[in-house]
Design a protein around this motif. Structure first.
Motif, PDB file in Angstrom:
ATOM      1  N   ASP A 167       0.841  -1.202   0.000  1.00  0.00           N
ATOM      2  CA  ASP A 167       0.000   0.000   0.000  1.00  0.00           C
ATOM      3  C   ASP A 167       0.873   1.248   0.000  1.00  0.00           C
ATOM      4  N   ASN A 168       0.427   2.276  -0.731  1.00  0.00           N
ATOM      5  CA  ASN A 168       1.174   3.537  -0.807  1.00  0.00           C
ATOM      6  C   ASN A 168       2.657   3.239  -1.063  1.00  0.00           C
ATOM      7  N   PRO A 169       2.967   2.667  -2.212  1.00  0.00           N
ATOM      8  CA  PRO A 169       4.279   2.040  -2.424  1.00  0.00           C
ATOM      9  C   PRO A 169       5.457   3.005  -2.336  1.00  0.00           C
ATOM     10  N   ASP A 170       6.558   2.476  -1.809  1.00  0.00           N
ATOM     11  CA  ASP A 170       7.798   3.236  -1.727  1.00  0.00           C
ATOM     12  C   ASP A 170       8.725   2.791  -2.867  1.00  0.00           C
ATOM     13  N   PRO A 171       9.906   3.404  -3.021  1.00  0.00           N
ATOM     14  CA  PRO A 171      10.785   3.077  -4.147  1.00  0.00           C
ATOM     15  C   PRO A 171      11.192   1.606  -4.212  1.00  0.00           C
ATOM     16  N   ASN A 204       8.887   9.975  -4.495  1.00  0.00           N
ATOM     17  CA  ASN A 204       8.279   8.794  -5.113  1.00  0.00           C
ATOM     18  C   ASN A 204       7.572   9.149  -6.418  1.00  0.00           C
ATOM     19  N   ARG A 205       6.867  10.274  -6.409  1.00  0.00           N
ATOM     20  CA  ARG A 205       6.187  10.693  -7.646  1.00  0.00           C
ATOM     21  C   ARG A 205       7.201  11.026  -8.733  1.00  0.00           C
ATOM     22  N   ALA A 206       8.290  11.712  -8.337  1.00  0.00           N
ATOM     23  CA  ALA A 206       9.340  12.028  -9.305  1.00  0.00           C
ATOM     24  C   ALA A 206       9.975  10.741  -9.836  1.00  0.00           C
ATOM     25  N   PHE A 207      10.181   9.796  -8.957  1.00  0.00           N
ATOM     26  CA  PHE A 207      10.758   8.495  -9.303  1.00  0.00           C
ATOM     27  C   PHE A 207       9.929   7.799 -10.386  1.00  0.00           C
ATOM     28  N   ALA A 295      15.814   2.175 -11.417  1.00  0.00           N
ATOM     29  CA  ALA A 295      14.805   1.958 -10.377  1.00  0.00           C
ATOM     30  C   ALA A 295      15.359   1.063  -9.264  1.00  0.00           C
ATOM     31  N   LEU A 296      15.991  -0.054  -9.633  1.00  0.00           N
ATOM     32  CA  LEU A 296      16.519  -0.978  -8.633  1.00  0.00           C
ATOM     33  C   LEU A 296      17.642  -0.336  -7.810  1.00  0.00           C
ATOM     34  N   LEU A 297      18.518   0.414  -8.473  1.00  0.00           N
ATOM     35  CA  LEU A 297      19.610   1.069  -7.741  1.00  0.00           C
ATOM     36  C   LEU A 297      19.048   2.080  -6.744  1.00  0.00           C
ATOM     37  N   ALA A 302      17.554   3.831  -1.371  1.00  0.00           N
ATOM     38  CA  ALA A 302      16.516   4.386  -0.496  1.00  0.00           C
ATOM     39  C   ALA A 302      16.309   3.514   0.729  1.00  0.00           C
ATOM     40  N   GLU A 303      16.319   2.198   0.541  1.00  0.00           N
ATOM     41  CA  GLU A 303      16.038   1.283   1.648  1.00  0.00           C
ATOM     42  C   GLU A 303      17.196   1.223   2.643  1.00  0.00           C
ATOM     43  N   THR A 304      18.421   1.482   2.160  1.00  0.00           N
ATOM     44  CA  THR A 304      19.599   1.430   3.035  1.00  0.00           C
ATOM     45  C   THR A 304      20.078   2.823   3.442  1.00  0.00           C
ATOM     46  N   LEU A 305      19.267   3.845   3.158  1.00  0.00           N
ATOM     47  CA  LEU A 305      19.672   5.234   3.410  1.00  0.00           C
ATOM     48  C   LEU A 305      21.041   5.499   2.796  1.00  0.00           C
ATOM     49  N   ASP A 306      21.121   5.210   1.492  1.00  0.00           N
ATOM     50  CA  ASP A 306      22.358   5.405   0.733  1.00  0.00           C
ATOM     51  C   ASP A 306      23.515   4.624   1.350  1.00  0.00           C
ATOM     52  N   PHE A 307      23.243   3.365   1.716  1.00  0.00           N
ATOM     53  CA  PHE A 307      24.212   2.404   2.244  1.00  0.00           C
ATOM     54  C   PHE A 307      24.719   2.765   3.642  1.00  0.00           C
ATOM     55  N   LYS A 308      23.944   3.548   4.368  1.00  0.00           N
ATOM     56  CA  LYS A 308      24.328   3.896   5.745  1.00  0.00           C
ATOM     57  C   LYS A 308      23.526   3.120   6.780  1.00  0.00           C
TER      58      LYS A 308
END
Length: 481
Positions: A167-171, A204-207, A295-297, A302-308
């Motif tokens: 729901d309300n999808p993220d990247p 997300n919309r820009a993505f 998209a995958l990159l 996004a999920e790793t906060l830019d690998f941090k």
């Protein structure tokens, strides 16, 4: 067979102790045209090596004169199975010179530490090498098996595949869906990406817009058009009006609901579903389009906060694979969208009204014209010094909407919102981000009118905060932060 030791620029080499491991190393170095000396105490073995036109001589590698002979070498590989002999050789060589690069064989973690303490530059434990190789082979074999199974399930579709995001999808969810759509098309099946809720948040919309990813709202879908349903990055439960038999489930979180899917790949050890999907793209050897790679990159970043945050080696290798295929100008545009006036207003209200307890911040943003601005405000406030968890709520359409973000590894913010508001509204999310929707009147039992909305919001503000702080395990108070 590759030994895992690669030497490229140095010119003189010695191998001390040439059993099975040393022999494999010797063969590879000779094949590379290296100048090599081999020393071993077994006369028969040395004769056999000489029969292969190798430069070998008989000596005990523990003797100081051997250390003197090889101390001038650029690289010395001490490969004996006798670890005590290896220790003596390292100690003797280091007494002669600090210049030689020493690669030494160990037998267990204790001998690894001992050899490093004596001056070995690289220590190899064959048992670990074998175990690592076995695990990599197992992972590769499992992926190959799963890819065949996934192709079989997708290929059985006779109409279309519905690839359903959360729901309300993220990247991460959108990117993973785009990858599965590409895989379906690779095996000759048409697929649509379907979502529930809204594609909110300006990034997300820009993505979606910049990459041209076509999403279909579930409200516009006739389920009868699809005979195969796939869930990607979909750990949250979905509403009762969104029911179907799941054929494919791919996620990096264990789903809240049980699904009797034909194909399941859930990997909690992965930081993103985009990482999992990248492995499938590679396994299918299908190539990757610029749009899907970008998209995958972005999904991984996004999920790793830019690998941090929670970054695994698999995320890094997946990102390295995707990097040359991605459009980095598009990524920069996605990551730096302009902030709307509505978002700026919500952020200003959230800053003004913040209440901080420990490292947790909760704030009332007042009345909303753009609910998605809550998520951006929560993300921005997470950058404040000393803050690890944020929650921003506001009122729209007679409901209280709340967005939360967390970088506290001890806290699962999705569970926190479920504990705080699950019995009075809807809450969904995972360890780092979550959202909730609560009917405003549930706190007071009073009918909502235009005249009493302000009063009701004021009356319920402390209740919203106190329930959330309680669920976080801290006491609510009046602290402006």
């Amino acid at each position: 067979m590759s030994t895992g030791v690669t030497v490229t620029s140095m010119s003189t080499y010695a191998i001390l102790g040439c059993g099975s491991v040393g022999h494999l190393v010797a063969e590879e170095l000779v094949e590379q045209g290296k100048d090599l000396l081999i020393i071993d105490r077994d006369e028969g073995r040395v004769e056999a090596l000489r029969d292969q036109d190798l430069n070998a001589r008989t000596a005990d590698i523990r003797e100081p004169e051997v250390a003197g002979e090889v101390a001038g070498m650029d690289v010395v590989l001490i490969m004996s199975s006798d670890i005590e002999s290896n220790k003596a050789a390292v100690e003797n060589i280091r007494a002669e010179s600090d210049d030689a690069f020493l690669v030494v064989r160990a037998s267990d973690p204790v001998s690894v530490d001992e050899l490093e303490a004596l001056g070995a530059d690289v220590v190899i434990n064959p048992s670990n090498v074998i175990a690592d190789f076995a695990l990599r082979s197992l992972e590769s074999g499992e992926l190959e098996h799963k890819a065949r199974k996934l192709e079989e399930v997708l290929g059985a579709s006779e109409s279309r595949v519905a690839v359903v995001t959360h729901d309300n999808p993220d990247p991460d969810s959108i990117a993973s869906a785009a990858a599965l759509q590409a895989i379906a098309e690779h095996v000759g099946v048409e697929a649509d990406i379907i979502y529930v809720g809204e594609v909110g948040h300006q990034e997300n919309r820009a993505f979606v817009n910049l990459l041209g990813i076509e999403l279909v709202d579930w409200a516009d879908v006739d389920p009868e058009d699809y005979d195969t349903f796939a869930l990607v990055d979909h750990e949250q439960a979905t509403g009762d009006d969104f029911q179907f038999d799941v054929d494919v489930l791919i996620d990096h979180y264990e789903p809240e609901d049980e699904h009797d899917a034909t194909f399941v790949d859930v990997r909690p050890n992965m930081s993103s579903t985009s990482t999992i999907m990248t492995k499938y793209i590679q396994e299918f050897d299908m190539g990757v389009t610029e749009e899907v790679a970008t998209a995958l990159l972005y999904g991984i970043r996004a999920e790793t906060l830019d690998f941090k945050r929670d970054t695994s080696p698999a995320d890094l290798t997946a990102a390295a694979y995707l990097y040359p295929f991605a459009n980095h100008d598009t990524l920069e545009q996605v990551e730096s969208p302009s902030m709307s006036p509505e978002t700026l207003d919500v952020l200003a209200e959230a800053i003004t009204n913040r209440e901080v307890q420990g490292s947790h911040l909760v704030s009332n943003a007042g009345f909303l014209t753009d609910r998605e601005a809550l998520a951006q405000a929560a993300q921005h406030l997470l950058n404040l010094e000393g803050i690890t968890t944020t929650a921003v709520f506001g009122l729209a359409e007679d409901n209280i909407y709340l967005a939360a973000r967390s970088k506290d590894i001890r806290l699962n913010i999705g569970r926190v919102l479920q504990d705080a508001y699950g019995d009075m509204g809807e809450a969904a999310g995972h360890s780092t981000q979550a959202s909730a929707e609560i009917p405003l009147g549930i706190f007071t039992g009073i009918e909502i009118t235009e005249e009493n909305r302000d009063t009701l919001l004021q009356l319920t503000e402390q209740a919203v905060k106190s329930k959330l702080f309680d669920a976080m395990g801290v006491e609510s108070g009046e602290n402006g932060g």
